[in-house]
Design a protein around this motif. Structure first.
Motif, PDB file in Angstrom:
ATOM      1  N   GLU A 219      -3.012   3.222 120.061  1.00 62.09           N
ATOM      2  CA  GLU A 219      -3.838   3.511 121.229  1.00 62.09           C
ATOM      3  C   GLU A 219      -5.325   3.387 120.887  1.00 62.09           C
ATOM      4  O   GLU A 219      -6.121   2.879 121.690  1.00 62.09           O
ATOM      5  CB  GLU A 219      -3.515   4.921 121.742  1.00 62.09           C
ATOM      6  CG  GLU A 219      -2.136   5.026 122.392  1.00 62.09           C
ATOM      7  CD  GLU A 219      -1.732   6.456 122.679  1.00 62.09           C
ATOM      8  OE1 GLU A 219      -0.861   6.670 123.547  1.00 62.09           O
ATOM      9  OE2 GLU A 219      -2.279   7.363 122.018  1.00 62.09           O
TER      10      GLU A 219
ATOM     11  N   LEU B 263      -0.921  -8.675 123.623  1.00 58.79           N
ATOM     12  CA  LEU B 263      -1.220  -9.101 124.990  1.00 58.79           C
ATOM     13  C   LEU B 263      -2.712  -8.954 125.280  1.00 58.79           C
ATOM     14  O   LEU B 263      -3.332  -9.825 125.907  1.00 58.79           O
ATOM     15  CB  LEU B 263      -0.408  -8.274 125.989  1.00 58.79           C
ATOM     16  CG  LEU B 263       1.109  -8.506 126.010  1.00 58.79           C
ATOM     17  CD1 LEU B 263       1.782  -7.527 126.984  1.00 58.79           C
ATOM     18  CD2 LEU B 263       1.430  -9.944 126.416  1.00 58.79           C
ATOM     19  N   ALA B 264      -3.286  -7.838 124.824  1.00 55.98           N
ATOM     20  CA  ALA B 264      -4.713  -7.602 125.042  1.00 55.98           C
ATOM     21  C   ALA B 264      -5.558  -8.637 124.306  1.00 55.98           C
ATOM     22  O   ALA B 264      -6.531  -9.176 124.848  1.00 55.98           O
ATOM     23  CB  ALA B 264      -5.081  -6.190 124.584  1.00 55.98           C
TER      24      ALA B 264
ATOM     25  N   GLU C 259       1.655  -4.596 122.944  1.00 56.34           N
ATOM     26  CA  GLU C 259       0.583  -4.356 123.908  1.00 56.34           C
ATOM     27  C   GLU C 259      -0.750  -4.905 123.389  1.00 56.34           C
ATOM     28  O   GLU C 259      -1.537  -5.501 124.141  1.00 56.34           O
ATOM     29  CB  GLU C 259       0.454  -2.849 124.179  1.00 56.34           C
ATOM     30  CG  GLU C 259       1.688  -2.204 124.787  1.00 56.34           C
ATOM     31  CD  GLU C 259       1.890  -2.605 126.242  1.00 56.34           C
ATOM     32  OE1 GLU C 259       0.946  -3.152 126.840  1.00 56.34           O
ATOM     33  OE2 GLU C 259       2.997  -2.402 126.768  1.00 56.34           O
TER      34      GLU C 259
ATOM     35  N   ARG D  50      -6.286  -0.214 120.885  1.00 51.80           N
ATOM     36  CA  ARG D  50      -6.462  -0.789 122.220  1.00 51.80           C
ATOM     37  C   ARG D  50      -7.790  -0.366 122.839  1.00 51.80           C
ATOM     38  O   ARG D  50      -8.396  -1.130 123.597  1.00 51.80           O
ATOM     39  CB  ARG D  50      -5.287  -0.374 123.121  1.00 51.80           C
ATOM     40  CG  ARG D  50      -4.057  -1.258 122.917  1.00 51.80           C
ATOM     41  CD  ARG D  50      -2.956  -0.892 123.886  1.00 51.80           C
ATOM     42  NE  ARG D  50      -2.089   0.151 123.343  1.00 51.80           N
ATOM     43  CZ  ARG D  50      -1.181   0.807 124.051  1.00 51.80           C
ATOM     44  NH1 ARG D  50      -1.029   0.547 125.344  1.00 51.80           N
ATOM     45  NH2 ARG D  50      -0.425   1.724 123.488  1.00 51.80           N
TER      46      ARG D  50
ATOM     47  N   GLN E 126      -4.746  -3.346 127.932  1.00 51.36           N
ATOM     48  CA  GLN E 126      -3.452  -2.676 128.033  1.00 51.36           C
ATOM     49  C   GLN E 126      -3.533  -1.182 127.708  1.00 51.36           C
ATOM     50  O   GLN E 126      -2.578  -0.603 127.184  1.00 51.36           O
ATOM     51  CB  GLN E 126      -2.436  -3.349 127.080  1.00 51.36           C
ATOM     52  CG  GLN E 126      -2.322  -4.839 127.200  1.00 51.36           C
ATOM     53  CD  GLN E 126      -1.780  -5.269 128.570  1.00 51.36           C
ATOM     54  OE1 GLN E 126      -0.808  -4.694 129.051  1.00 51.36           O
ATOM     55  NE2 GLN E 126      -2.395  -6.264 129.174  1.00 51.36           N
ATOM     56  N   CYS E 127      -4.675  -0.557 127.994  1.00 47.99           N
ATOM     57  CA  CYS E 127      -4.786   0.879 127.720  1.00 47.99           C
ATOM     58  C   CYS E 127      -5.063   1.686 128.983  1.00 47.99           C
ATOM     59  O   CYS E 127      -5.190   2.915 128.920  1.00 47.99           O
ATOM     60  CB  CYS E 127      -5.858   1.155 126.660  1.00 47.99           C
ATOM     61  SG  CYS E 127      -7.520   0.572 127.091  1.00 47.99           S
ATOM     62  N   HIS E 128      -5.158   1.034 130.127  1.00 50.52           N
ATOM     63  CA  HIS E 128      -5.476   1.728 131.365  1.00 50.52           C
ATOM     64  C   HIS E 128      -4.368   2.704 131.743  1.00 50.52           C
ATOM     65  O   HIS E 128      -4.635   3.834 132.175  1.00 50.52           O
ATOM     66  CB  HIS E 128      -5.682   0.706 132.489  1.00 50.52           C
ATOM     67  CG  HIS E 128      -6.190   1.307 133.765  1.00 50.52           C
ATOM     68  ND1 HIS E 128      -5.340   1.850 134.714  1.00 50.52           N
ATOM     69  CD2 HIS E 128      -7.450   1.473 134.257  1.00 50.52           C
ATOM     70  CE1 HIS E 128      -6.058   2.299 135.727  1.00 50.52           C
ATOM     71  NE2 HIS E 128      -7.336   2.099 135.478  1.00 50.52           N
ATOM     72  N   THR E 129      -3.113   2.304 131.528  1.00 54.24           N
ATOM     73  CA  THR E 129      -1.980   3.137 131.961  1.00 54.24           C
ATOM     74  C   THR E 129      -1.918   4.438 131.186  1.00 54.24           C
ATOM     75  O   THR E 129      -1.803   5.523 131.765  1.00 54.24           O
ATOM     76  CB  THR E 129      -0.654   2.370 131.787  1.00 54.24           C
ATOM     77  OG1 THR E 129      -0.709   1.163 132.564  1.00 54.24           O
ATOM     78  CG2 THR E 129       0.520   3.218 132.251  1.00 54.24           C
TER      79      THR E 129
ATOM     80  N   ASN F 213       3.386  -0.798 120.453  1.00 52.07           N
ATOM     81  CA  ASN F 213       1.930  -0.897 120.556  1.00 52.07           C
ATOM     82  C   ASN F 213       1.440  -2.268 120.116  1.00 52.07           C
ATOM     83  O   ASN F 213       0.479  -2.806 120.664  1.00 52.07           O
ATOM     84  CB  ASN F 213       1.256   0.187 119.711  1.00 52.07           C
ATOM     85  CG  ASN F 213       1.104   1.492 120.470  1.00 52.07           C
ATOM     86  OD1 ASN F 213       0.771   1.490 121.641  1.00 52.07           O
ATOM     87  ND2 ASN F 213       1.368   2.596 119.803  1.00 52.07           N
TER      88      ASN F 213
ATOM     89  N   LYS G 206      -7.899  -2.229 131.537  1.00 52.97           N
ATOM     90  CA  LYS G 206      -6.667  -2.879 131.997  1.00 52.97           C
ATOM     91  C   LYS G 206      -6.366  -4.119 131.164  1.00 52.97           C
ATOM     92  O   LYS G 206      -5.217  -4.350 130.768  1.00 52.97           O
ATOM     93  CB  LYS G 206      -6.814  -3.261 133.477  1.00 52.97           C
ATOM     94  CG  LYS G 206      -6.809  -2.064 134.426  1.00 52.97           C
ATOM     95  CD  LYS G 206      -6.941  -2.504 135.876  1.00 52.97           C
ATOM     96  CE  LYS G 206      -6.935  -1.302 136.822  1.00 52.97           C
ATOM     97  NZ  LYS G 206      -7.102  -1.703 138.238  1.00 52.97           N
TER      98      LYS G 206
END
Length: 610
Positions: A490, A526-527, A523, A493, A463-466, A520, A460
């Motif tokens: 991906e 953010l991670a 994301e 992440r 930012q790869c949980h979803t 990406n 999470k």
């Protein structure tokens, strides 16, 4: 390093399973004796018939039936003991195989990263797989065969010499010639040289195959074939040529070996006929001659297996040299009295480093000094080959510096035990590597003992949980062969999630957003923002927009630091960084469209037409 070679050295490297191998040898010996019982039974039956050749009705039928039963029992016991010996030898072989591969893998894991960069993946793969695999073939198959042949030969020769010396010598002669040819083939300098060339060409072909597979998209895009990948094609042809040359060299010797072993009766019969001709009425000698003719196949048949054993020993001798070559490489030295840092500032103190064996003025780093402070971001920028990645790789001690020192807190990294150092530094590389495993396990490798809830929390935060939950099997989805393939962003992440889970105090980022698309990249940023909190961060950046807020930017050129300040101060200095920033902004604003001259001509044409 030991002076032992070949099979002896291989068993020494692997850690011999002496008990299992002794049991296997005893069972194989017992099997050899039992497998001769049917031949002996046939001889006694024929002897009984020969003694009553004039009146076959007087032959002892019960006696012949008894020998028939003995033959059946001997065959059954021989087969059972052969199976049992084979099972024990396979257990020993697989345990030795496991021990040898673990030993090699652990050793390679302790070598400096430079060793792996200097050796092709194909060559290392061949040693770990094909060369090591020879031990399983030898222990599981050839060793029982060798014991079986030895026991059969010793027993039969002893019996033969007891019965008749001249017939025994006639029986042994072709065996000696056959083995002399094999020994000459195995030990000859020409064989050793050609075998080495064949193994070298196989290593090069494996290395080229790896490159070819990696370059397959380009080959497909341009509609090329394997011939277009010249190195791979040439290596295949070279391996074929060496293989054919080696086969031609062994062709005559193998033919002589087979002919001699298959013709023992042809050597025994003339000698027997000559002796019998001097005393034609000797029924006793006729029985002995019959014994030799019947038992000849019993001694020759198992010896055909020696031919394959000789081939295996040749490969083992060559493979052991390559295994020893790896084991001879020195580990990164471990400190005698390890220390642990209490703070996590990273300091380079007049560090110079060369990838080669000699230190020159053109080395990767020259007199580098800076401090990356805990809780701050230190960015490394500069053209390709400036030394940015070298600095990043020296922090976890992938290599040792030639001069100067690198410290974490007040502790030289050479005084920190390697496992402790690895636990202190986390990496997010430019090119992510995912194992052919589940996504859960790919993340959990950051800290294998982490509970599931922490693995999910790391996903999470990265930012790869979803997107993982949206996959058919969620976190149990497999990557690669037989599974799904992720995009570059991906995969990045997933790498960030590993680093989040590891939660090391020092973080090294090697252009972690290089292959990400804008969505990406957002994301990943953010991670990374969550990952970098309260850590010592060293980031290699080509996208200068990502490091504008860094507390310290080091501008590298030719292995030296030419500028160091914050973003605004470097822009104001009008130096190398300012030029890089200007070029970056210009490139960022570029878009596909008409050129300026084309636009002017178009406007002019419209005006004239109006």
């Amino acid at each position: 390093m030991t002076n032992k070679t070949g099979v002896t050295r291989l068993l020494e490297i692997a850690g011999e399973k002496r008990g299992l191998m002794i049991v296997s040898s005893l069972l194989s010996s017992l099997s050899a004796v039992c497998m001769l019982v049917p031949y002996a039974s046939v001889y006694f039956i024929l002897k009984e018939l020969l003694e009553h050749a004039a009146s076959p009705a007087l032959a002892d039928g019960a006696k012949m039936i008894r020998f028939g039963v003995i033959a059946l029992i001997g065959l059954a016991v021989g087969l059972v003991t052969m199976y049992a010996g084979g099972m024990v030898s396979h257990i020993a072989a697989f345990r030795i195989l496991y021990g040898l591969r673990v030993k090699l893998s652990e050793h390679i894991g302790k070598l400096p990263l430079g060793w792996l960069n200097g050796n092709s993946t194909g060559a290392v793969k061949k040693t770990l797989e094909q060369n090591v695999e020879k031990v399983e073939t030898f222990i599981a198959h050839q060793l029982p065969d060798l014991v079986h042949v030895a026991a059969t030969t010793v027993l039969m020769i002893a019996v033969m010499f007891t019965l008749n010396v001249w017939l025994a010598l006639a029986c042994i002669l072709p065996i000696v010639v056959a083995f002399a040819v094999q020994i000459a083939l195995v030990s000859g300098p020409k064989t050793t040289e050609n075998l080495k060339l064949c193994h070298d060409s196989l290593e090069r072909m494996n290395a080229s195959a790896v490159q070819y597979v990696r370059g397959m998209p380009a080959v497909k895009v341009f509609g090329q074939t394997v011939q277009s990948f010249r190195q791979f094609y040439q290596d295949m042809i070279r391996y074929r040529d060496y293989g054919v040359k080696l086969t031609d060299q062994f062709q005559l010797g193998s033919l002589i070996f087979k002919v001699m072993l298959g013709s023992i009766a042809a050597f025994v019969l003339p000698v027997g006929v000559f002796i019998l001709s001097r005393d034609p009425g000797s029924v006793a000698f006729a029985s002995v001659l019959l014994f030799f003719l019947v038992m000849a196949p019993g001694i020759s048949t198992p010896m055909f297996k020696i031919m394959f054993l000789a081939e295996t020993i040749r490969d083992i001798n060559e493979g052991v040299q390559r295994i020893d070559r790896i084991l001879a490489e020195e580990h990164v030295p471990e400190p005698e009295r390890p220390r642990l840092p209490t703070t996590y500032d990273v300091s380079f103190d007049h560090v110079s480093f060369s990838y080669g064996t000699e230190f020159t003025d053109t080395d990767a780093l020259s007199d580098i000094s800076f401090t990356a402070r805990q809780g701050e971001v230190t960015a490394l920028v500069g053209p390709s080959g400036a030394g940015k990645s070298t600095i990043a790789n020296l922090v976890p001690r992938f290599w040792d510096v030639n001069r100067g020192a690198i410290r974490i807190g007040d502790v030289d990294i050479r005084e920190i035990a390697n496992p402790d150092l690895m636990n202190t530094v986390a990496f997010v590389f430019q090119e992510s590597f995912l194992f052919y495993d589940t996504l859960y396990n790919n993340i959990a490798i950051g800290r294998p003992d982490a509970p599931p809830e922490e693995v999910y929390a790391a996903a999470k935060a990265a930012q790869c949980h979803t997107f993982i939950e949206n996959l058919p099997e969620g976190f149990d989805t497999r990557i690669g062969e037989g599974g799904v393939h992720l995009s570059g962003g991906e995969e990045q992440r997933i790498s960030v999630a590993r680093a989040v889970l590891k939660n090391a105090p020092i973080l090294v980022l090697d252009e972690a957003t290089a292959f990400a698309d804008p969505e990406n990249e957002h994301e990943i940023q953010l991670a990374l923002k969550a990952l970098m909190k309260n850590k010592t961060v060293i980031i290699i950046a080509h996208r200068l927009s990502t490091i504008q807020d860094a507390e310290q930017i080091l501008v590298m050129e030719n292995g030296r630091i030419v500028e160091r300040r914050r973003h605004e101060a470097l822009i104001s200095a009008s130096g190398m960084y300012e030029r890089m920033w200007r070029s970056y902004r210009h490139a960022a604003g570029w878009h596909m469209g008409k050129g300026e001259e084309d636009t002017k001509h178009e406007h002019a044409a419209q005006h004239n037409g109006g």
